[in-house]
Design an enzyme around this catalytic site. Structure first.
Site, short mmCIF file in Angstrom:
data_model
loop_
_atom_site.label_atom_id
_atom_site.label_comp_id
_atom_site.label_asym_id
_atom_site.label_seq_id
_atom_site.Cartn_x
_atom_site.Cartn_y
_atom_site.Cartn_z
N THR A 29 177.46 14.99 -105.07
CA THR A 29 175.92 15.73 -105.08
C THR A 29 176.50 15.60 -104.02
OG1 THR A 29 175.79 13.19 -105.10
CG2 THR A 29 174.98 14.59 -106.71
N LYS A 30 177.46 15.26 -103.04
CA LYS A 30 177.79 15.03 -102.10
C LYS A 30 177.44 16.67 -101.13
CE LYS A 30 175.92 11.18 -101.39
NZ LYS A 30 175.31 10.55 -103.02
N ASN A 31 177.74 16.43 -99.64
CA ASN A 31 178.20 17.82 -99.04
C ASN A 31 179.80 17.95 -99.06
OD1 ASN A 31 175.14 16.96 -97.83
ND2 ASN A 31 175.84 18.42 -96.33
#
Length: 382
Positions: free
Chosen positions: A180-182
């Site tokens: 879910t992170k960049n």
């Protein structure tokens, strides 16, 4: 249905994983682990970094490095993910919860000093949505009371406090590369060691409590058990996946910022109707980790999420205040944390990922706008 998250692949992830396999070194600390370490140290001028299996394990390493003992008090925000607290609970610490700011979910720096006692060992800040906490105020307090500062920068890659990369300001910084992170590796994390006195011990803890890394560098003729530790380092295949992402970090960040700006521009008129948009202080940059809204109450948040679902948009809430969690509620005897509870009840996150199209962004923003237009019409008719 427009989903909340969709992992983005640059196209080289599997190629690099195959390279890791052909190098015949797929356990931890291989070729791509070193490539990732070099990338972070050069781009952000971090003193020393170690890839970990998750941000959770990076936090657990931080708890060990500051020598957390039973009875030590660790100040953390209540509005955060459980790992922020659990890493220190595992060492026997007493968690002291701080409230969030009224302007955004970050820890309220003005709420901290009254929480400090003779037993306080550390302050753990969480840079929510990749937006910097007031690190000048936090570090000033830490210096005054001789406290450690750990940055939970799980959401904060490529974001800054003034001109300093987040994760580089406290004694230790912890990052996440969850899907879910960049930038992602499926699972994965990183510990940043800013205080040089922790550098050697961190590597030993990382390698299951041994000086194995020093042995492979030829610094000792054998390796042995030196300290407490665990299997904190990830497979080199995870690092290979991550490195493909890091090579494209500028492209990823540019697209995410474009999406964030589109959301902000379209929804800014709604901020006049008791709807809070993300607040970015002058000292902080925006890494476009997420776009959130803060509704006026729980009932409105629930109604908005349900309405968006009917319109084909999957929006979700976020954390529940840890001081009111099933695990901690009976243990909490501190003051009311009104802002943490407010974000628990009122914050909603909109779909956010690299491949979100312009038409999908319009669908989301038009659905949000139509909900509040509909709400206004109902109010006028009553």
């Amino acid at each position: 249905m427009i989903g909340f998250n969709k992992p983005y692949f640059t196209g080289k992830e599997t190629e690099y994983i195959i390279q890791a396999v052909t190098h015949e070194k797929i356990s931890g600390n291989g070729l791509f682990t070193r490539k990732c370490h070099d990338f972070f140290q050069k781009r952000y001028d971090f003193n020393k970094v170690l890839l970990t299996t998750s941000c959770t394990t990076a936090l657990e390493m931080a708890a060990i490095l500051i020598d957390t003992q039973p009875g030590d008090e660790i100040i953390i925000p209540s509005y955060t993910f459980v790992s922020t607290a659990n890493a220190f609970v595992l060492r026997g610490a007493t968690i002291v919860f701080a409230d969030s700011s009224a302007q955004n979910p970050n820890i309220d720096a003005s709420d901290l000093e009254k929480l400090i006692t003779s037993k306080t060992k550390a302050i753990v800040v969480v840079h929510y949505a990749g937006i910097a906490c007031d690190m000048a105020a936090v570090m000033k307090l830490a210096e005054r009371y001789n406290l450690f500062v750990v940055e939970d920068a799980a959401q904060a890659i490529d974001s800054y406090f003034e001109d300093k990369p987040l994760g580089s300001i406290g004694h230790l910084g912890c990052f996440s590369f969850h899907e879910t992170k960049n930038v992602i590796a499926g699972e994965g994390g990183m510990l940043v060691i800013n205080d040089k006195r922790f550098a050697e011990r961190a590597e030993i803890i990382w390698e299951k409590g041994t000086n194995r890394s020093a042995f492979f560098r030829g610094e000792v003729d054998k390796y042995t058990w030196m300290d407490v530790g665990s299997s904190f380092l990830p497979s080199d295949m995870i690092a290979a996946f991550l490195y493909a992402q890091l090579e494209n970090i500028d492209d990823i960040q540019n697209r995410r910022k474009e999406i964030w700006n589109n959301y902000h521009e379209a929804l800014l008129p709604l901020s006049e109707e008791n709807l809070l948009l993300p607040y970015i202080p002058a000292y902080a940059t925006n890494n476009a980790h997420m776009f959130y809204l803060v509704c006026s109450n729980l009932e409105e948040r629930t109604a908005l999420i349900n309405y968006l679902k009917q319109k084909g948009v999957h929006a979700i809430f976020h954390y529940l205040s840890l001081h009111k969690s099933a695990f901690f509620q009976s243990k909490y005897s501190g003051h009311a944390l009104d802002q943490a509870d407010r974000y628990s009840d009122c914050l909603v996150r909109l779909p956010f990922y690299y491949e979100l199209s312009q038409s999908q962004i319009r669908q989301v923003t038009e659905a949000v706008s139509s909900y509040f237009a509909r709400k206004t019409q109902i109010s006028l008719s009553l």
